[in-house]
Scaffold this motif. Sequence first.
Motif, PDB file in Angstrom:
ATOM      1  N   ILE A 183      -5.082  -1.850  10.773  1.00 26.71           N
ATOM      2  CA  ILE A 183      -6.547  -1.797  10.931  1.00 26.71           C
ATOM      3  C   ILE A 183      -6.937  -3.006  11.755  1.00 26.71           C
ATOM      4  CG2 ILE A 183      -6.920  -2.985   8.708  1.00 26.71           C
ATOM      5  CD1 ILE A 183      -9.384  -0.405   9.699  1.00 26.71           C
TER       6      ILE A 183
ATOM      7  N   GLY B   3     -10.956   0.236   5.077  1.00 24.04           N
ATOM      8  CA  GLY B   3      -9.659   0.012   5.705  1.00 24.04           C
ATOM      9  C   GLY B   3      -9.124  -1.379   5.433  1.00 24.04           C
TER      10      GLY B   3
ATOM     11  N   THR C  86      -5.743   3.731   7.429  1.00 23.43           N
ATOM     12  CA  THR C  86      -4.903   2.535   7.468  1.00 23.43           C
ATOM     13  C   THR C  86      -3.500   2.840   6.946  1.00 23.43           C
ATOM     14  OG1 THR C  86      -6.874   1.218   7.078  1.00 23.43           O
ATOM     15  CG2 THR C  86      -4.762   0.136   6.721  1.00 23.43           C
TER      16      THR C  86
END
Lengths: 362, 302
Positions: free
Chosen positions: A258, A66, A252
């Motif tokens: 994130i 992410g 994400t």
Amino acid sequence: MIRRSWIAAALPFVILALAPLYLGPYYLGLIGRFTSLGILAMGIVLVWGQGGVLPLGQGVFFGLGGYAMAMHLKLVALPQGELPDFMQWNGVEQLPLWWKPFTSAGVSLAAVVIIPGLVAGVLAWLVFRRRMTSVYIALITQALALAFATLLISQQGTTGGFNGLTDFTTLFGVPLGDEHTRIWLHVATIAAAALAYFFARALGATQAGRLVTAVRDGENRVRFLGYSPAPYKILVFVIAGVFAGLAGALHTLHLGLISPAMVGVVPSIEMVVWVAVGGRASLPGALVGTLLVNIAKDSISSAWPDAWLYVMGLVFILVVIATPRGLAGIVETVAARLGKTKVAAVAARQAEPIGEEVTTHG
Amino acid sequence: MSSLALALGQLFDGLSVASILLLAALGLSLSFGLMRVINMAHGELLMVGGYLVYVAHQVMPAASIGLGLPLAFAGSALLGAVLERLLIRRLYGRPLDTLLATWGVSLLLQQAARSWFGPTGVEVTSPEWLSGSFAVETGPLAGLAFAHVRLFIIGLAGVVLCAMVLLFNRTRIGLHIRAVNQHRAMSSALGVNTRRVDLLVFALGSGIAGLAGGVLALIAPVTPTVGQSYVVDAFLVVILGGMGTIRGTAIAAILIGVLSAVAETFTSISFAKVLLLLFVVAFLQFRPKGLVATRSRALEEA
């Protein structure tokens, strides 16, 4: 026969991929997000349900993927030569060296799978090499999740700290909020999930896949037969890490954010619950469990914010006590009782006992 | 303040952290060694102890220790006993499942604490006789201070440790515990009520965790997540020490407490956490079963 079962398995993915035709934007977004989490859940099935090792730190690999994605998105959103906003607020004057490669889209996409895979590999090598017990591994991976989240929060100037990374605009020059982009992102997510599913399923049919399950059911017997269990355990751990990284990157893109709150101890163990609810040894079960638990979380926590943790706690306890094989176990049992198909009955009979070695004392 | 005094001060702080870790880890280690149970709600038993001291402090401000600590021990032990009877007993032989189920319990307890006491911490003011410190005023160690409350914590951990060693080595019930630890089936055949031993050890470990929470309330606010922040470190202590040994747990607690105090001086708290984890993983490369491993010729072990 095999062909037909593969086509049957592909059908749900096709139906999900066509969701933009029949779902509104809110639910479409949810399905996309939760399907990306489902990829991670299938990795947990490989390690836990089929490998017998409970991973309590999958959030780390999710976070690595992410953050790799988010760093790229953050950098392309900037005018030439400027620093991300949070770096400016924290008095960072030059782009840190380890941020630089992420200006390239290709490098970032590769990093999304390579970094989590690499970290998972090193960790797995360290813990499986010396025959640590599954309990030790569970606790060590959990400590890793704690350390990772703490580290992210403390390095505010280079990681965005507690708030994480957000405010993305474009991907490959395409605006992210655009309706067409969202539909393509949705289709890509479903495709990635389907790919992960068929890959994991095919893996189960290979010799390596069978050895993984054999190690779960009797590690010493596998050893006596002349195999070293460690490489196979490391293999599934790496695959699960890659799945988690991929899931983190897709998630994400869907959520546009994130943060350390998604990678620490609590989210990592929540991931295990999705799989426990769906069925720890079942790939489709993990996908369904992930979707169900997260949709429930979304609706319950928006209606009664305080109630969610109670529900979650009860689900943990009830699943473990009442249905250790999760929804997949219930489905198999019901199918077998009704005697609908011979296949189901055989499957239920062959269904593995709860995946842990019986311990002997003394 | 000389660097020697500074170093000694850090060492002292590390020891007091180690004492709380020891109290928190003892129960975990014992119940794992005996029953192969991983209790994720152990941190919340610690939290319950902290809140019980707070309640005692609200009811009788003068007796926050005299009334609070026994109450914390008894309350947590009782809760632990109930937990063992209702939940953990059903999950013997499935260590990873006990981990999940008890995590569920910990979520319930945390949320309950949040509803009753609020999401922010509650504070207990330590009594008069614990609020001062012994300060060294002259000589090479000038500036060094030993806070009474931290001395009290170290002393309490020492007393509990001695009591446990005596209980294990000098009493009949301790004999039973050691017997079950060595060979459950054999001791059961010889007439030891293994279920009762399990219950007793689990309740005892929970009570000690409650004590840890109680003394923790004297130096830091009690929050719904206080248990969670201690339980991961306590698990590292258990892993490092070797499951189910009092000696290993004690050495590991001191090692981890002092090491993290030292690491925090030279780096930051977050880096210290990472270093600690690396240390434990590296150590287990050499001794995969921890500092003090129970010798056994059994092939399959949890």
